[in-house]
Design a protein around this motif. Structure first.
Motif, mmCIF file in Angstrom:
data_model
loop_
_atom_site.group_PDB
_atom_site.id
_atom_site.type_symbol
_atom_site.label_atom_id
_atom_site.label_comp_id
_atom_site.label_asym_id
_atom_site.label_seq_id
_atom_site.Cartn_x
_atom_site.Cartn_y
_atom_site.Cartn_z
ATOM 1 N N PRO A 166 0.820 -1.210 0.000
ATOM 2 C CA PRO A 166 0.000 0.000 0.000
ATOM 3 C C PRO A 166 0.855 1.261 0.000
ATOM 4 C CG PRO A 166 -0.735 -1.543 1.688
ATOM 5 C CD PRO A 166 0.568 -2.060 1.176
ATOM 6 N N LEU A 167 0.383 2.270 -0.714
ATOM 7 C CA LEU A 167 1.069 3.552 -0.691
ATOM 8 C C LEU A 167 0.916 4.212 0.668
ATOM 9 C CD1 LEU A 167 0.079 5.084 -4.161
ATOM 10 C CD2 LEU A 167 2.228 3.978 -3.541
ATOM 11 N N GLU A 168 1.944 4.934 1.061
ATOM 12 C CA GLU A 168 1.865 5.707 2.287
ATOM 13 C C GLU A 168 1.301 7.091 1.987
ATOM 14 O OE1 GLU A 168 5.734 5.469 4.186
ATOM 15 O OE2 GLU A 168 5.998 3.504 3.271
ATOM 16 N N THR A 169 0.970 7.819 3.021
ATOM 17 C CA THR A 169 0.315 9.112 2.848
ATOM 18 C C THR A 169 1.149 10.070 2.013
ATOM 19 O OG1 THR A 169 -0.766 8.839 4.995
ATOM 20 C CG2 THR A 169 -0.703 11.065 4.073
ATOM 21 N N ASP A 170 2.453 10.157 2.302
ATOM 22 C CA ASP A 170 3.282 11.093 1.549
ATOM 23 C C ASP A 170 3.494 10.625 0.111
ATOM 24 O OD1 ASP A 170 4.758 8.943 2.406
ATOM 25 O OD2 ASP A 170 6.598 10.076 2.741
ATOM 26 N N GLU A 171 3.412 9.303 -0.136
ATOM 27 C CA GLU A 171 3.528 8.800 -1.502
ATOM 28 C C GLU A 171 2.275 9.129 -2.304
ATOM 29 O OE1 GLU A 171 6.409 5.017 -0.318
ATOM 30 O OE2 GLU A 171 4.282 4.704 -0.704
ATOM 31 N N VAL A 172 1.109 8.971 -1.687
ATOM 32 C CA VAL A 172 -0.143 9.359 -2.357
ATOM 33 C C VAL A 172 -0.100 10.840 -2.705
ATOM 34 C CG1 VAL A 172 -2.638 9.595 -2.094
ATOM 35 C CG2 VAL A 172 -1.475 7.548 -1.219
ATOM 36 N N LYS A 173 0.366 11.637 -1.776
ATOM 37 C CA LYS A 173 0.458 13.084 -2.004
ATOM 38 C C LYS A 173 1.429 13.401 -3.128
ATOM 39 C CE LYS A 173 1.749 17.385 0.340
ATOM 40 N NZ LYS A 173 2.288 17.973 1.585
ATOM 41 N N ASP A 174 2.570 12.725 -3.153
ATOM 42 C CA ASP A 174 3.578 12.990 -4.181
ATOM 43 C C ASP A 174 3.052 12.644 -5.566
ATOM 44 O OD1 ASP A 174 6.549 13.701 -4.522
ATOM 45 O OD2 ASP A 174 6.402 11.822 -5.641
ATOM 46 N N TYR A 175 2.408 11.475 -5.700
ATOM 47 C CA TYR A 175 1.805 11.116 -6.983
ATOM 48 C C TYR A 175 0.779 12.161 -7.408
ATOM 49 C CZ TYR A 175 3.609 6.401 -7.946
ATOM 50 O OH TYR A 175 4.400 5.331 -8.292
#
Length: 840
Positions: free
Chosen positions: A386-395
């Motif tokens: 699963p993506l982490e919060t900061d990864e979702v934000k970066d995408y």
């Protein structure tokens, strides 16, 4: 009606059989998340890995399962699961493993019981290395790199944090990538990677090459060669006992097997060694898991630390393979603080794939035609971590910015914005850095640009004893001619203030890539003509900066020049295999030049400038004449490997040497040409990495004149000498040889340049050098024409000084002269080997 009922039934069955998402969280007994824990379905390799927050998700069809969760240092836990709803939650709370110290008979010498286990593992190493002759599996890779600190300035230049993608404090994610790749492999060294899908935050190529690390190998590569050219010694290598100490911390039982936790301790610093833990199962002595660390104290280059964690699970009853692998990196140098992780999740192993004939060809990495066109829904369905919060934000942020840029790319405003946002021209740009301007326009479905560049004025100043102070302008015009072609026009304008000669010529380079019937390749045309100044040795053995220093400060004018009106045409075909065919014709009207100035900064009455005519060839006249020369060469390297993209193939290198064959012909009686000769050459060169023993590089050549009826000095066979304090052509020069003393028209000559880069071997045992990571290099250069014309030199030196610099002490020997001793400085080492300088 029957058709519609059948369609509805199929839709109903399809919906019912759709995969159901199982989510959960993995924590320790204190409710702290366990990052990168292994989750899989018992009896299979279907599974996933938790993210940094300890979260995981699995897509499962309805049914009964046993879900296994394991994490290094914690008890393996199995939970039953009945998948029958639209979404389910299954959390794991792992307990620390209770280590039991086995009762052992301690030997009289006090040897730790870990050594007996390691000896058994070493005996079984080769069996497990060769156990699986061929296999396929799927690999999911997620790579992230984040900045934790950025300096305000670096090497005098202000750092634009916004352009780097970090906030005002220097923190932020600068790289995020995912990919799904199918791996196919066969012993001993066949591999094919097929990239099914790949993405990168903000667009572009993601990381698609799995880091396949096997600790059953004696020598382990640390992701890329530059991080450790010698590789690293596995804790269970054949000779591991000479490099490591071991300590049995305890044992635990998992799924009926006893697992030994063994601490791995390097015996000496500055060797290519791991530290950390390796877990070995009892009785069958296989690797259960690893948690091993490389640091800069143990010959890790570029990075401060690199941690490799692996978990191995059963694929069949007797075959275990890596289920997941996590690599952590850290970097803290020059004010830049960076950390990253690369997660590999392996699944769907097939250890009896039965590959068709010729499956393993020269394409080792192939991208699917739609590898970069997958939707967010697709990624949500295949992503095991699963993506982490900061990864979702970066995408979200970077993909949105990229989409907005694409959407606005055809607007007049965007075009004008690109035009006006070019950096302002500063005084230092005009004087030193140079000026480059881009001129944007629309073409088909994209915005393209032409560019015009001019070198800084101070870089355009040259000095030699023939022309005096020289103003040499080289404007550079690049014109967009299509996605598959390029056109470059470069005028060369040169004026000597002392001899008042103005020289000007223009070179046009046109390149286009061909892919008819998938026969990939590139065609390059070069057309040049005008009036220019050239060195007698057209390999340009001395560059302008070195010549200027020696002329102005030391009163040594090594550069020897002639002037020529010329026309030149060359065609080069680079084949799909990266083999290269080049044919060309050059016509020159050659004129001798004389020294016109003796200006120096430091006067020295004991020295006199030598004539511009090479003094070593004083008995060879050089008068005004015309020369027409045809030449051809072919470069080939067998066994070339390729990366295949949907629209092209890219050569990636080969384990075999590179061969070059060339021929040139002086044509008399055409356009008043007087030259008449036939000249040939053949050479072979290679870099051979022997890992712990270092890297061996060589360049061996032969050649000569089949006909030398009329050979002028520019057409002689010149051996690249070097009389300056530094050298940059290590495998194509002779570090202490004069520039023209050994030039020849003999029917046969032979040359050899060999050098061995120890890459830390030997110097890792010398105090201070081992801390600085300065490495030893040694070798020899020589050529032979006849008993009166030959030369040999040997050298030893230190490289990797500041990762860039190399210093050699050289002894040169010629049969009729005293031995010469000299010191040469150049580029060499991890970063220095990447430096390529223009020498003319």
């Amino acid at each position: 009606m029957k058709y519609y009922l059948s369609a509805l039934f199929c839709i109903f069955i399809s919906s019912y059989c759709q995969a159901i998402v199982v989510k959960g969280r993995v924590t320790d007994d204190k409710d702290q998340p366990l990052p990168f824990a292994t989750i899989f379905i018992k009896g299979t390799t279907t599974g996933t890995t938790t993210n940094a927050a300890g979260q995981y998700q699995l897509d499962l069809a309805p049914g009964q399962y046993t879900v296994v969760c394991q994490y290094i240092g914690f008890k393996r836990t199995e939970l039953p699961l009945n998948v029958n709803t639209s979404a389910q939650i299954l959390d794991f709370r792992l307990q620390p493993v209770n280590m039991q110290i086995k009762e052992v008979v301690v030997k009289a010498n006090g040897e730790d019981p870990a050594y007996a286990i390691i000896r058994q593992a070493i005996k079984k190493r080769h069996f497990y290395q060769e156990q699986v002759k061929e296999y396929t599996c799927m690999s999911y890779i997620k790579g992230t790199i984040g900045m934790k600190g950025v300096p305000g300035r670096f090497m005098g230049q202000k750092i634009d944090k916004k352009d780097m993608g970090v906030d005002s404090t220097g923190k932020g994610m600068i790289f995020l990538s995912e990919s799904v790749t199918k791996i196919s492999a066969r012993q001993p060294d066949k591999i094919k990677l097929e990239v099914i899908s790949s993405r990168k935050s903000g667009g572009g190529f993601g990381l698609s090459f799995p880091a396949i690390i096997s600790f059953y190998d004696n020598n382990v590569s640390a992701v890329i060669t530059q991080m450790g050219p010698r590789g690293y010694i596995s804790p269970i290598a054949e000779n591991a006992l000479a490099y490591y100490q071991y300590h049995l911390e305890g044992t635990f039982t998992e799924d009926g097997k006893t697992v030994n936790k063994i601490q791995v301790i390097p015996r000496r610093k500055h060797e290519p060694l791991f530290s950390g833990y390796i877990f070995i199962t009892d009785s069958d002595w296989r690797i259960h898991s690893t948690d091993l660390l490389l640091t800069s104290e143990y010959q890790l280059e570029l990075m401060d630390s690199l941690e490799i964690r692996q978990t191995h699970v059963p694929v069949t009853g007797d075959i275990w393979r890596v289920k997941d692998q996590v690599i952590h990196i850290s970097f803290n140098k020059f004010g830049f603080r960076m950390g990253g992780s690369f997660v590999n999740v392996y699944s769907d192993y097939n250890v009896a794939p039965r590959f068709p004939p010729k499956f393993f060809d020269n394409t080792f990495l192939k991208y699917d035609s739609a590898f970069d066109k997958q939707t967010h829904t697709y990624w949500d369905s295949v992503r095991p971590v699963p993506l982490e919060t900061d990864e979702v934000k970066d995408y979200h942020e970077k993909d949105s910015i990229a989409k907005a840029a694409r959407d606005s790319s055809f607007s007049r405003y965007h075009l004008d914005s690109l035009q006006h946002k070019q950096p302002r021209v500063k005084v230092m740009d005009v004087l030193w850095n140079g000026v480059k301007r881009k001129y944007y326009f629309r073409r088909d479905s994209s915005i393209q640009y032409n560019s015009l560049g001019v070198r800084g004025l101070l870089k355009s100043l040259k000095y030699n004893t023939v022309e005096g102070l020289v103003i040499a302008l080289e404007p550079d015009l690049n014109i967009y001619t299509g996605e598959e072609s390029s056109l470059r026009i470069t005028p060369f304008l040169r004026y000597g203030l002392s001899n008042t000669h103005f020289n000007a010529y223009t070179q046009i380079d046109f390149s286009n890539r061909s892919k008819e019937r998938k026969r990939f390749g590139r065609n390059d045309w070069l057309l040049a003509g005008g009036k220019r100044v050239s060195q007698f040795n057209q390999d340009n053995p001395i560059d302008n900066i070195a010549n200027e220093f020696y002329t102005l400060f030391l009163k040594e004018n090594y550069m020897k020049l002639y002037e020529n009106w010329f026309g030149k045409l060359r065609y080069t075909r680079t084949f799909q295999t990266n083999d290269k065919l080049s044919v060309g014709a050059a016509y020159e009207s050659r004129n001798p030049l004389e020294n016109t100035t003796d200006f120096v900064i430091f006067k020295n009455d004991r020295k006199q400038f030598t004539p511009n005519h090479p003094y070593e060839l004083a008995n060879v006249p050089f008068e005004k004449h015309q020369a027409l020369v045809l030449d051809a060469s072919f470069t080939f390297q067998p066994g070339q490997q390729f990366v295949e993209l949907p629209d092209r193939k890219i050569p990636f290198g080969s384990k075999y040497p590179t061969f070059i064959i060339g021929y040139s012909k002086g044509i008399p009686n055409v356009g008043n040409s007087i030259v008449d000769f036939d000249k040939w050459n053949f050479s072979v060169q290679d870099n051979m990495n022997f890992k712990l023993l270092g890297e061996f590089r060589y360049h061996i050549g032969i050649g000569g004149f089949l006909n030398d009826r009329n050979v002028q000095i520019p057409d002689y066979q010149h051996f690249n000498g070097n009389q300056t304090f530094y050298n940059i052509k290590y495998l194509n020069s002779f570090q202490l040889a004069p520039y023209y003393r050994y030039s020849t028209t003999a029917p046969f000559y032979a040359t050899a340049n060999v050098e061995h880069h120890f890459n830390g071997l030997l110097t890792n045992k010398i105090p201070l050098l081992n801390r600085l990571k300065w490495n030893l290099v040694a070798g020899a250069n020589g050529f032979y024409v006849n008993s009166d014309n030959n030369y040999m030199e040997v050298f030893g030196g230190i490289e990797n000084i500041f990762k860039m610099i190399r210093v050699d002490v050289v002894a040169g020997y010629q049969s009729k002269e005293d031995t010469r001793i000299g010191v040469r400085v150049g580029f060499g080492g991890i970063l220095g080997n990447m430096v390529k300088l223009k020498t003319n």
